[in-house]
Design a protein around this motif. Structure first.
Motif, PDB file in Angstrom:
ATOM      1  N   TRP A 288      -3.853  21.402   4.379  1.00 45.10           N
ATOM      2  CA  TRP A 288      -3.604  19.977   4.659  1.00 45.10           C
ATOM      3  C   TRP A 288      -3.092  19.724   6.073  1.00 45.10           C
ATOM      4  O   TRP A 288      -3.418  18.690   6.667  1.00 45.10           O
ATOM      5  N   HIS A 289      -2.276  20.623   6.599  1.00 44.21           N
ATOM      6  CA  HIS A 289      -1.786  20.435   7.972  1.00 44.21           C
ATOM      7  C   HIS A 289      -2.948  20.458   8.969  1.00 44.21           C
ATOM      8  O   HIS A 289      -3.053  19.594   9.861  1.00 44.21           O
TER       9      HIS A 289
ATOM     10  N   THR B  22      -4.995  17.372   8.693  1.00 45.03           N
ATOM     11  CA  THR B  22      -4.321  16.261   9.376  1.00 45.03           C
ATOM     12  C   THR B  22      -4.604  16.275  10.874  1.00 45.03           C
ATOM     13  O   THR B  22      -4.938  15.248  11.474  1.00 45.03           O
TER      14      THR B  22
ATOM     15  N   LEU C 213      -6.584  13.480  13.044  1.00 44.41           N
ATOM     16  CA  LEU C 213      -5.972  12.821  14.210  1.00 44.41           C
ATOM     17  C   LEU C 213      -6.882  12.904  15.427  1.00 44.41           C
ATOM     18  O   LEU C 213      -6.974  11.967  16.227  1.00 44.41           O
TER      19      LEU C 213
ATOM     20  N   ILE D 212      -9.028   9.623   4.217  1.00 41.53           N
ATOM     21  CA  ILE D 212      -7.582   9.568   4.488  1.00 41.53           C
ATOM     22  C   ILE D 212      -6.814   9.001   3.304  1.00 41.53           C
ATOM     23  O   ILE D 212      -5.737   9.504   2.940  1.00 41.53           O
TER      24      ILE D 212
ATOM     25  N   GLU E 146      -3.228  10.617   1.303  1.00 40.31           N
ATOM     26  CA  GLU E 146      -2.011   9.954   1.792  1.00 40.31           C
ATOM     27  C   GLU E 146      -0.729  10.682   1.393  1.00 40.31           C
ATOM     28  O   GLU E 146       0.249  10.688   2.142  1.00 40.31           O
TER      29      GLU E 146
ATOM     30  N   ILE F 192      -0.538  14.091   3.736  1.00 45.62           N
ATOM     31  CA  ILE F 192      -0.490  13.993   5.196  1.00 45.62           C
ATOM     32  C   ILE F 192       0.931  13.688   5.648  1.00 45.62           C
ATOM     33  O   ILE F 192       1.662  12.922   5.008  1.00 45.62           O
ATOM     34  N   ASN F 193       1.324  14.271   6.759  1.00 45.81           N
ATOM     35  CA  ASN F 193       2.629  13.961   7.357  1.00 45.81           C
ATOM     36  C   ASN F 193       2.741  12.443   7.560  1.00 45.81           C
ATOM     37  O   ASN F 193       1.826  11.821   8.101  1.00 45.81           O
TER      38      ASN F 193
ATOM     39  N   SER G 191       1.962  11.066  11.019  1.00 46.54           N
ATOM     40  CA  SER G 191       0.529  11.191  11.315  1.00 46.54           C
ATOM     41  C   SER G 191      -0.280  10.124  10.577  1.00 46.54           C
ATOM     42  O   SER G 191      -1.243   9.568  11.114  1.00 46.54           O
ATOM     43  N   LEU G 192       0.137   9.829   9.344  1.00 51.72           N
ATOM     44  CA  LEU G 192      -0.542   8.791   8.566  1.00 51.72           C
ATOM     45  C   LEU G 192      -0.402   7.437   9.263  1.00 51.72           C
ATOM     46  O   LEU G 192      -1.373   6.675   9.367  1.00 51.72           O
TER      47      LEU G 192
END
Length: 380
Positions: free
Chosen positions: A36-37, A40, A44, A66, A70, A73-74, A77-78
């Motif tokens: 997931w990181h 993300t 971005l 996205i 939700e 995600i950080n 970042s979201l």
């Protein structure tokens, strides 16, 4: 992988140019591995692709992928992705509603909350053209911002929008402070020459026109002012230096340059009052601490005022807290005991060094005197 995400990624891989298709393929691979990181970071990067900024591509990306991630995600970042996506909502109220839907998902992250507020305030100011509502949002957001430790990119976004608001409403002093804070959170290397020149020009005008701004040293020390020379506004830099020195003669001599700027010409009376107050401060600063008795005649000569107007000007300086002291109407003298601290320019620092040197010499002379006459002093 959900069928919605899979269908979207497959479609974009097949229909996108090779480079963009590869990015969608990478996201698909990372998604399947549940990294997931990395997903993300890839998203971005993707939302900033020029091809994704066409039409409603970003809205489709958000609703297809996205929104499914939700909770993974950080939060910051979201919120950042949301800021990119909202630009494709043609209806400004729809853009605000979109950010409002994201806010509950980032409620536990202070920076993300601030960013969401800033994004809504940005739409309110620039698209709805409602400065009053924008000011209310920013005032509420500043309380949240003050709870964040250190300086973050969110600080820069907040102060940039605040400076835009004050520029829009003509609040010179508030713009000056917000714009300086924005520059304090931003690397100048990240700004292009045109943007730097614009910031320098507006800051210079705000410093001159803003009520309560009598400290030009901080601005003069800022490297952004070098942009004034390259954009053909070197006269503004010279004018700021003139004000910092309290040089009335030079101010009057440069009128053909600064009067070409309508905002300055319209506030000519205000400018003269400000430079006269700065002249008084500079006169005091140049004097030794034990020699700060200024006659009305000296002040009148330096400021270009009549002697009868000197007392009113000094009272104004006392009321503003620029100086402290007393006025002797009988002897027509002003005894100043304190001057408001300022960030000093190089020439002012040189003068202070000379005065400190004189003070050291006086202390040394007193020490020598005591040593030579210690015996006679102690026996009496």
């Amino acid at each position: 992988m959900s069928s919605k995400v899979e269908a979207y990624l497959t479609s974009k891989k097949d229909s996108s140019p090779p480079e963009l298709s590869k990015k969608f393929g990478d996201i698909e691979e990372l998604y399947n591995k549940k990294l997931w990181h990395q997903v993300t970071l890839a998203l971005l990067d993707l939302v900033k692709e020029p091809a994704m900024r066409e039409g409603t591509e970003l809205i489709s990306l958000y609703t297809s992928i996205i929104s499914e991630l939700e909770n993974k995600i950080n939060p910051l970042s979201l919120a950042e992705m949301g800021g990119e996506v909202m630009t494709q909502h043609s209806d400004p109220n729809a853009a605000i509603t979109f950010i409002e839907r994201i806010m509950p998902k980032v409620v536990d992250h202070q920076e993300a909350k601030v960013l969401c507020n800033v994004l809504m305030a940005e739409v309110t100011l620039k698209r709805l053209e409602d400065p009053t509502r924008t000011k209310k949002i920013l005032d509420e957001t500043e309380t949240l911002l003050n709870d964040i430790d250190g300086v973050t990119p969110v600080h820069a976004k907040f102060y940039k929008l605040a400076s835009d608001l004050y520029c829009h409403t003509g609040a010179h002093a508030e713009y000056y402070r917000a714009a300086l804070r924005y520059l304090g959170c931003t690397k100048l290397s990240d700004l292009d020459d045109e943007t730097k020149g614009k910031h320098a020009f507006y800051l210079g005008l705000a410093a001159l026109l803003g009520d309560g701004i009598y400290n030009f040293g901080e601005l003069l020390a800022h490297p952004i002012l070098s942009s004034l020379e390259s954009c053909g506004c070197g006269w503004l830099l010279e004018l700021l230096i003139t004000f910092n020195q309290g040089d009335i003669t030079k101010f009057e001599g440069s009128k053909p340059q600064w009067s070409s700027q309508p905002d300055l010409l319209a506030r000519e009376t205000h400018l003269r009052e400000k430079i006269r107050l700065l002249c008084l401060m500079e006169m005091t600063l140049q004097r030794k601490a034990w020699d700060r008795q200024l006659s009305f005649n000296e002040i009148a000569t330096a400021t270009g005022l009549g002697e009868r107007q000197v007392e009113v000007m000094v009272m104004r300086a006392l009321a503003l807290g620029l100086v402290k002291g007393t006025i002797d109407q009988v002897t027509k003298q002003v005894n100043i005991t304190w001057v408001q601290p300022r960030v000093l320019h190089k020439n002012q620092l040189a003068g202070m060094i000379d005065r400190l040197s004189d003070w050291c010499d006086d202390v040394s002379s007193m020490q020598t005197l005591l040593q030579e006459h210690a015996a006679s002093i102690l026996t009496h």
